[in-house]
Design an enzyme around this catalytic site. Structure first.
Site, PDB file in Angstrom:
ATOM      1  N   ASP A   1      -8.412  -0.755  -9.186  1.00  0.00           N
ATOM      2  CA  ASP A   1      -8.303  -2.097  -8.634  1.00  0.00           C
ATOM      3  C   ASP A   1      -9.525  -2.871  -9.089  1.00  0.00           C
ATOM      4  OD1 ASP A   1      -5.972  -1.423  -7.304  1.00  0.00           O
ATOM      5  OD2 ASP A   1      -7.017  -0.902  -5.453  1.00  0.00           O
TER       6      ASP A   1
ATOM      7  N   GLU B   1       1.042  -6.850  -8.453  1.00  0.00           N
ATOM      8  CA  GLU B   1      -0.392  -6.651  -8.210  1.00  0.00           C
ATOM      9  C   GLU B   1      -1.150  -6.832  -9.520  1.00  0.00           C
ATOM     10  OE1 GLU B   1      -1.352  -2.960  -6.295  1.00  0.00           O
ATOM     11  OE2 GLU B   1      -0.476  -3.586  -4.377  1.00  0.00           O
TER      12      GLU B   1
ATOM     13  N   SER C   1       0.241   7.485  -3.769  1.00  0.00           N
ATOM     14  CA  SER C   1      -0.667   6.563  -4.464  1.00  0.00           C
ATOM     15  C   SER C   1      -1.230   7.188  -5.727  1.00  0.00           C
ATOM     16  CB  SER C   1      -1.828   6.173  -3.558  1.00  0.00           C
ATOM     17  OG  SER C   1      -2.787   5.451  -4.319  1.00  0.00           O
TER      18      SER C   1
ATOM     19  N   HIS D   1      -4.192  -4.388 -10.158  1.00  0.00           N
ATOM     20  CA  HIS D   1      -4.077  -2.923 -10.178  1.00  0.00           C
ATOM     21  C   HIS D   1      -3.711  -2.472 -11.593  1.00  0.00           C
ATOM     22  CE1 HIS D   1      -2.789   1.065  -8.294  1.00  0.00           C
ATOM     23  NE2 HIS D   1      -2.263   1.127  -9.507  1.00  0.00           N
TER      24      HIS D   1
ATOM     25  N   HIS E   1      -3.750   6.167  -7.071  1.00  0.00           N
ATOM     26  CA  HIS E   1      -5.215   6.167  -6.949  1.00  0.00           C
ATOM     27  C   HIS E   1      -5.715   7.607  -6.799  1.00  0.00           C
ATOM     28  CE1 HIS E   1      -6.467   1.967  -6.936  1.00  0.00           C
ATOM     29  NE2 HIS E   1      -5.344   1.680  -6.317  1.00  0.00           N
TER      30      HIS E   1
ATOM     31  N   VAL F   1       0.870  -1.185   0.000  1.00  0.00           N
ATOM     32  CA  VAL F   1       0.000   0.000   0.000  1.00  0.00           C
ATOM     33  C   VAL F   1       0.903   1.230   0.000  1.00  0.00           C
ATOM     34  CG1 VAL F   1      -1.776   1.287   1.237  1.00  0.00           C
ATOM     35  CG2 VAL F   1      -1.799  -1.201   1.313  1.00  0.00           C
TER      36      VAL F   1
HETATM   37 ZN   LIG Z   1      -4.505  -0.245  -6.488  1.00  0.00          ZN
END
Ligand SMILES: [Zn+2]
Length: 264
Positions: A158, A204, A149, A207, A151, A143
């Site tokens: 995700d 990931e 991030s 992602h 995001h 994380v």
């Molecule tokens: Zn993510």
């Protein structure tokens, strides 16, 4: 679409990606590019898509108040409009091939939300017996801390078919399809297998990051991360990628990446 990379100065020469690394190939292109003023002058640049290539990680933080101004919702989740459009198209393509059930789990997260997600991860890790410093270190492998991030850009997605975000997703039909096809829609698997030394994030498969076309295809074909791509652009500033219909000229102007599609 198959992208074949040519030297700009010698358009007859194809540099096989297997024979030359991305860096070597692009260095050759770069040398040719800078001397070709005729072409450079003939190109009229389209509106910049550079913000799709915004690099966000622990070395490149977003300000706490950064918030994109074109957020929309898809499946109840906020993300940027160009990513939403591309994701919608991609879902349709998947479903036309009989793969259903892919859901957005998370996309845009504001700084405060990311801080909460990160703190949760640290707390969970501490509950397993680690001290805070060690737990913070372990948490940051999966994380990103607040500000680090992507995001927060609204361009990271995700995705899941069962509500879980685990490595097992890579072995599902949807996970395999995305790994092989998401670049056609402008997405990359942002934290690929074997690249944790570059991204500093574990593999990931769930992602995805929207970077747009042709960048996603260039990254896919060359097996490079966004960090490596941005690093390359910073060093060489310009290159050309050919496909069947014409070519893309990709050029760096300061921090801006501009792409021009030229038809044959
Ligand atoms: Zn993510």
């Amino acid at each position: 679409m198959v992208l074949i990379i040519f030297s700009l100065g010698a358009p007859g020469a194809v540099f096989a990606e297997t024979a030359h690394g991305f860096e070597d190939t692009c260095r050759l292109r770069h040398k040719a590019s800078v001397s070709d003023e005729g072409l450079e002058n003939s190109v009229r640049f389209a509106a910049s898509d550079s913000d799709f290539l915004h690099l966000v990680n622990r070395e490149n933080l977003l300000p706490a108040d950064y918030r994109p101004d074109d957020l929309v919702r898809f499946q109840g989740i906020e993300l940027r409009e160009p990513a939403r459009d591309a994701f919608g198209e991609m879902l349709e393509a998947m479903e036309s091939e009989g793969i259903y059930g892919l859901r957005l789990q998370s996309a845009y997260r504001c700084f405060t939300h990311q801080r909460a997600v990160f703190e949760d991860k640290v707390r969970l890790t501490m509950a397993k017996g680690h001290g805070r410093e060690e737990a913070t270190q372990i948490a940051s492998q999966s994380v990103q801390p607040p500000g680090a991030s992507e995001h927060q850009l609204g361009l990271a997605l995700d995705v899941s078919i069962n509500g879980q975000l685990t490595g097992a997703f890579a072995h599902t039909e949807a996970g395999k399809w995305l790994a092989e096809n998401c670049h056609y829609f402008g997405f990359i698997v942002r934290y690929p297998q074997g690249k944790s030394d570059v991204t500093r994030i574990i593999y990931e498969p769930w992602h995805l990051r929207f970077v747009g076309v042709p960048h996603a295809q260039i990254l896919y074909e060359n097996g490079i991360t966004l960090e490596e791509y941005r690093g390359f652009l910073a060093r060489h500033y310009m290159y050309v990628v050919w496909d069947r219909d014409g070519y893309f000229l990709v050029q760096l102007w300061g921090d801006d990446v501009r792409v021009e599609k030229k038809q044959n």
